[in-house]
Structure formats: structure tokens, C-alpha cells
Design a protein around this motif. Sequence first.
Motif, PDB file in Angstrom:
ATOM      1  N   ASN A 229       1.450  13.174 150.881  1.00 50.80           N
ATOM      2  CA  ASN A 229       2.812  13.168 150.342  1.00 50.80           C
ATOM      3  C   ASN A 229       3.682  14.072 151.209  1.00 50.80           C
ATOM      4  OD1 ASN A 229       2.204  15.799 149.515  1.00 50.80           O
ATOM      5  ND2 ASN A 229       1.622  15.133 147.468  1.00 50.80           N
ATOM      6  N   LEU A 230       4.939  14.167 150.880  1.00 49.99           N
ATOM      7  CA  LEU A 230       5.867  14.939 151.710  1.00 49.99           C
ATOM      8  C   LEU A 230       5.544  16.428 151.703  1.00 49.99           C
ATOM      9  CD1 LEU A 230       9.257  13.180 150.896  1.00 49.99           C
ATOM     10  CD2 LEU A 230       7.835  12.922 152.920  1.00 49.99           C
ATOM     11  N   GLN A 231       4.910  16.912 150.654  1.00 48.83           N
ATOM     12  CA  GLN A 231       4.537  18.323 150.601  1.00 48.83           C
ATOM     13  C   GLN A 231       3.548  18.691 151.706  1.00 48.83           C
ATOM     14  OE1 GLN A 231       3.342  18.322 146.366  1.00 48.83           O
ATOM     15  NE2 GLN A 231       4.441  20.253 146.312  1.00 48.83           N
ATOM     16  N   SER A 232       2.790  17.745 152.174  1.00 50.91           N
ATOM     17  CA  SER A 232       1.792  18.007 153.211  1.00 50.91           C
ATOM     18  C   SER A 232       2.426  18.437 154.529  1.00 50.91           C
ATOM     19  CB  SER A 232       0.948  16.755 153.451  1.00 50.91           C
ATOM     20  OG  SER A 232       0.332  16.330 152.270  1.00 50.91           O
ATOM     21  N   LEU A 233       3.706  18.172 154.721  1.00 51.14           N
ATOM     22  CA  LEU A 233       4.386  18.512 155.976  1.00 51.14           C
ATOM     23  C   LEU A 233       5.099  19.862 155.935  1.00 51.14           C
ATOM     24  CD1 LEU A 233       5.915  15.039 156.828  1.00 51.14           C
ATOM     25  CD2 LEU A 233       3.923  16.117 157.856  1.00 51.14           C
ATOM     26  N   SER A 234       5.004  20.588 154.836  1.00 54.63           N
ATOM     27  CA  SER A 234       5.744  21.849 154.691  1.00 54.63           C
ATOM     28  C   SER A 234       5.423  22.855 155.780  1.00 54.63           C
ATOM     29  CB  SER A 234       5.471  22.486 153.329  1.00 54.63           C
ATOM     30  OG  SER A 234       6.109  21.762 152.317  1.00 54.63           O
ATOM     31  N   TYR A 235       4.169  22.911 156.210  1.00 51.80           N
ATOM     32  CA  TYR A 235       3.771  23.916 157.199  1.00 51.80           C
ATOM     33  C   TYR A 235       3.978  23.450 158.635  1.00 51.80           C
ATOM     34  CZ  TYR A 235       1.650  25.995 153.105  1.00 51.80           C
ATOM     35  OH  TYR A 235       1.459  26.535 151.864  1.00 51.80           O
ATOM     36  N   ASP A 236       4.340  22.209 158.821  1.00 48.78           N
ATOM     37  CA  ASP A 236       4.498  21.668 160.168  1.00 48.78           C
ATOM     38  C   ASP A 236       5.951  21.590 160.631  1.00 48.78           C
ATOM     39  OD1 ASP A 236       1.742  21.242 160.499  1.00 48.78           O
ATOM     40  OD2 ASP A 236       1.867  19.380 159.355  1.00 48.78           O
ATOM     41  N   VAL A 237       6.890  21.855 159.744  1.00 48.60           N
ATOM     42  CA  VAL A 237       8.306  21.751 160.082  1.00 48.60           C
ATOM     43  C   VAL A 237       8.951  23.131 159.911  1.00 48.60           C
ATOM     44  CG1 VAL A 237      10.465  20.550 159.600  1.00 48.60           C
ATOM     45  CG2 VAL A 237       8.297  19.393 159.207  1.00 48.60           C
ATOM     46  N   PRO A 238       9.534  23.707 160.965  1.00 51.84           N
ATOM     47  CA  PRO A 238      10.137  25.038 160.838  1.00 51.84           C
ATOM     48  C   PRO A 238      11.383  25.031 159.961  1.00 51.84           C
ATOM     49  CG  PRO A 238      10.492  24.133 163.034  1.00 51.84           C
ATOM     50  CD  PRO A 238       9.604  23.186 162.315  1.00 51.84           C
ATOM     51  N   ASN A 239      11.566  26.113 159.206  1.00 51.26           N
ATOM     52  CA  ASN A 239      12.713  26.325 158.319  1.00 51.26           C
ATOM     53  C   ASN A 239      12.803  25.296 157.202  1.00 51.26           C
ATOM     54  OD1 ASN A 239      13.612  28.567 159.796  1.00 51.26           O
ATOM     55  ND2 ASN A 239      14.741  27.248 161.198  1.00 51.26           N
ATOM     56  N   VAL A 240      11.687  24.707 156.814  1.00 51.09           N
ATOM     57  CA  VAL A 240      11.694  23.664 155.796  1.00 51.09           C
ATOM     58  C   VAL A 240      10.593  23.937 154.786  1.00 51.09           C
ATOM     59  CG1 VAL A 240      11.345  21.190 155.376  1.00 51.09           C
ATOM     60  CG2 VAL A 240      12.639  21.936 157.355  1.00 51.09           C
ATOM     61  N   GLN A 241      10.938  23.819 153.501  1.00 53.97           N
ATOM     62  CA  GLN A 241       9.956  23.896 152.424  1.00 53.97           C
ATOM     63  C   GLN A 241      10.064  22.614 151.614  1.00 53.97           C
ATOM     64  OE1 GLN A 241      11.050  27.431 150.340  1.00 53.97           O
ATOM     65  NE2 GLN A 241       9.840  28.743 151.670  1.00 53.97           N
ATOM     66  N   LEU A 242       9.030  21.810 151.658  1.00 50.57           N
ATOM     67  CA  LEU A 242       8.989  20.559 150.916  1.00 50.57           C
ATOM     68  C   LEU A 242       7.987  20.740 149.785  1.00 50.57           C
ATOM     69  CD1 LEU A 242       8.824  18.136 153.972  1.00 50.57           C
ATOM     70  CD2 LEU A 242      10.841  18.812 152.692  1.00 50.57           C
ATOM     71  N   GLU A 243       8.466  21.194 148.643  1.00 47.80           N
ATOM     72  CA  GLU A 243       7.595  21.488 147.507  1.00 47.80           C
ATOM     73  C   GLU A 243       8.103  20.784 146.271  1.00 47.80           C
ATOM     74  OE1 GLU A 243       7.719  25.712 147.221  1.00 47.80           O
ATOM     75  OE2 GLU A 243       6.679  26.016 149.122  1.00 47.80           O
ATOM     76  N   ASP A 244       7.295  20.828 145.215  1.00 54.41           N
ATOM     77  CA  ASP A 244       7.766  20.287 143.942  1.00 54.41           C
ATOM     78  C   ASP A 244       8.290  21.430 143.093  1.00 54.41           C
ATOM     79  OD1 ASP A 244       5.415  21.516 143.285  1.00 54.41           O
ATOM     80  OD2 ASP A 244       4.606  19.852 142.126  1.00 54.41           O
ATOM     81  N   VAL A 245       9.003  21.078 142.029  1.00 53.32           N
ATOM     82  CA  VAL A 245       9.609  22.081 141.160  1.00 53.32           C
ATOM     83  C   VAL A 245       8.536  22.880 140.443  1.00 53.32           C
ATOM     84  CG1 VAL A 245      11.034  22.364 139.099  1.00 53.32           C
ATOM     85  CG2 VAL A 245      11.759  20.826 140.888  1.00 53.32           C
ATOM     86  N   GLY A 246       7.473  22.236 140.039  1.00 54.46           N
ATOM     87  CA  GLY A 246       6.385  22.919 139.358  1.00 54.46           C
ATOM     88  C   GLY A 246       6.409  22.750 137.856  1.00 54.46           C
ATOM     89  N   THR A 247       7.563  22.462 137.290  1.00 49.55           N
ATOM     90  CA  THR A 247       7.642  22.293 135.835  1.00 49.55           C
ATOM     91  C   THR A 247       7.445  20.848 135.413  1.00 49.55           C
ATOM     92  OG1 THR A 247      10.044  22.059 135.984  1.00 49.55           O
ATOM     93  CG2 THR A 247       9.185  24.254 135.542  1.00 49.55           C
ATOM     94  N   ALA A 248       7.740  19.912 136.287  1.00 48.87           N
ATOM     95  CA  ALA A 248       7.563  18.488 135.988  1.00 48.87           C
ATOM     96  C   ALA A 248       6.986  17.811 137.223  1.00 48.87           C
ATOM     97  CB  ALA A 248       8.905  17.853 135.605  1.00 48.87           C
ATOM     98  N   PRO A 249       5.986  16.959 137.065  1.00 52.99           N
ATOM     99  CA  PRO A 249       5.388  16.321 138.233  1.00 52.99           C
ATOM    100  C   PRO A 249       6.334  15.328 138.906  1.00 52.99           C
ATOM    101  CG  PRO A 249       4.437  15.446 136.217  1.00 52.99           C
ATOM    102  CD  PRO A 249       5.337  16.561 135.827  1.00 52.99           C
ATOM    103  N   GLY A 250       6.329  15.314 140.235  1.00 48.91           N
ATOM    104  CA  GLY A 250       7.120  14.353 140.993  1.00 48.91           C
ATOM    105  C   GLY A 250       8.531  14.795 141.322  1.00 48.91           C
ATOM    106  N   TYR A 251       9.014  15.915 140.780  1.00 43.45           N
ATOM    107  CA  TYR A 251      10.365  16.397 141.069  1.00 43.45           C
ATOM    108  C   TYR A 251      10.356  17.267 142.320  1.00 43.45           C
ATOM    109  CZ  TYR A 251      12.666  14.795 136.828  1.00 43.45           C
ATOM    110  OH  TYR A 251      13.219  14.027 135.854  1.00 43.45           O
ATOM    111  N   ALA A 252      11.247  16.989 143.238  1.00 37.68           N
ATOM    112  CA  ALA A 252      11.283  17.698 144.516  1.00 37.68           C
ATOM    113  C   ALA A 252      12.086  18.985 144.422  1.00 37.68           C
ATOM    114  CB  ALA A 252      11.898  16.799 145.581  1.00 37.68           C
ATOM    115  N   ASN A 253      11.618  19.987 145.115  1.00 38.15           N
ATOM    116  CA  ASN A 253      12.348  21.226 145.341  1.00 38.15           C
ATOM    117  C   ASN A 253      12.371  21.431 146.846  1.00 38.15           C
ATOM    118  OD1 ASN A 253      13.548  23.738 145.215  1.00 38.15           O
ATOM    119  ND2 ASN A 253      11.669  24.806 144.716  1.00 38.15           N
TER     120      ASN A 253
END
Length: 137
Positions: free
Chosen positions: A23-47
Motif C-alpha cells: 500500500n502507499l504506506q510502504s513508501l514512507s521511508y523511501d521518499v524524502p520529506n514525505v509521511q504516508l501514514e493512516d490516521v490510526g483511528t479509522a482504517p483506510g483514512y490517510a494522514n
Amino acid sequence: MQKVPMAVTAFGEAQLDAKFVQNLQSLSYDVPNVQLEDVGTAPGYANFTIRGLGINSTIPSIDPTVGVFTDGIYLGINAGVVLDNFDLEGIEVLRGPQGLLFGRNVTGGAVVVRTTRPSFDFGAKAKLSIETGLKRP
């Protein structure tokens, strides 16, 4: 992308397969200045946060600051963005602001996802994994 100067990180199909991107979260460590994470309170919501600009909310009426485009279609809310992906042709992360190229809600930047185009040739792709459950010391 070579004619327009912008900060872009692009991944092709072979690179995504080599990195085992699910998923898109898997690329968080490969792109500088970018955090591709989920919100954490509801599944599937992007932060998604690019260069410090992002929205941490599950409220659909709040416009995101990082736009996500799948095959040229803008996903206007953060719901359903962080799901398992398969059959990806490429992903580009454009650091913002990208309002001139993509319109509104891309102050932080844009994440462009391209899926593999259908063809008339018959074919199949499969992946196999085995889990033993044993932990290595």
C-alpha cells in the motif's frame, strides 16, 4: 517531468515489486520529506504529509492538503486511500505546491497512482509466499 522543474520521486513497476509495496504506506521511508501514514483511528483514512503540510482528520468535509490521484481521478476525501494495492504500474510523489498542475487541495503535493492498463492479451500474474511462524534469533 524532465521539461518542468519540480521535486518528484517516481517508482516503476519493477521497483514497486522489488520493494514489496502493498500500500502507499510502504513508501514512507523511501521518499524524502514525505509521511504516508493512516490516521490510526479509522482504517483506510490517510494522514499524508508532504513538507510538513497535512490534515489529520476523518471528517469528510475537511479538504486534504495532499491530493491523491488514481489513474487521473482525484480522490477528494481521505477515506479509502490507505488500502492494499495490486497490479500497480507506477507511483509518483510530487512535492508541492502543485495547484497549477492539479488544481485545488494539493498545497502539500500530490500522490499519483497508476494501475496497469488492461490489454487484450491473455495472461496471469501470481505471487506466492510461505510463512513458517518461526522467529529467527
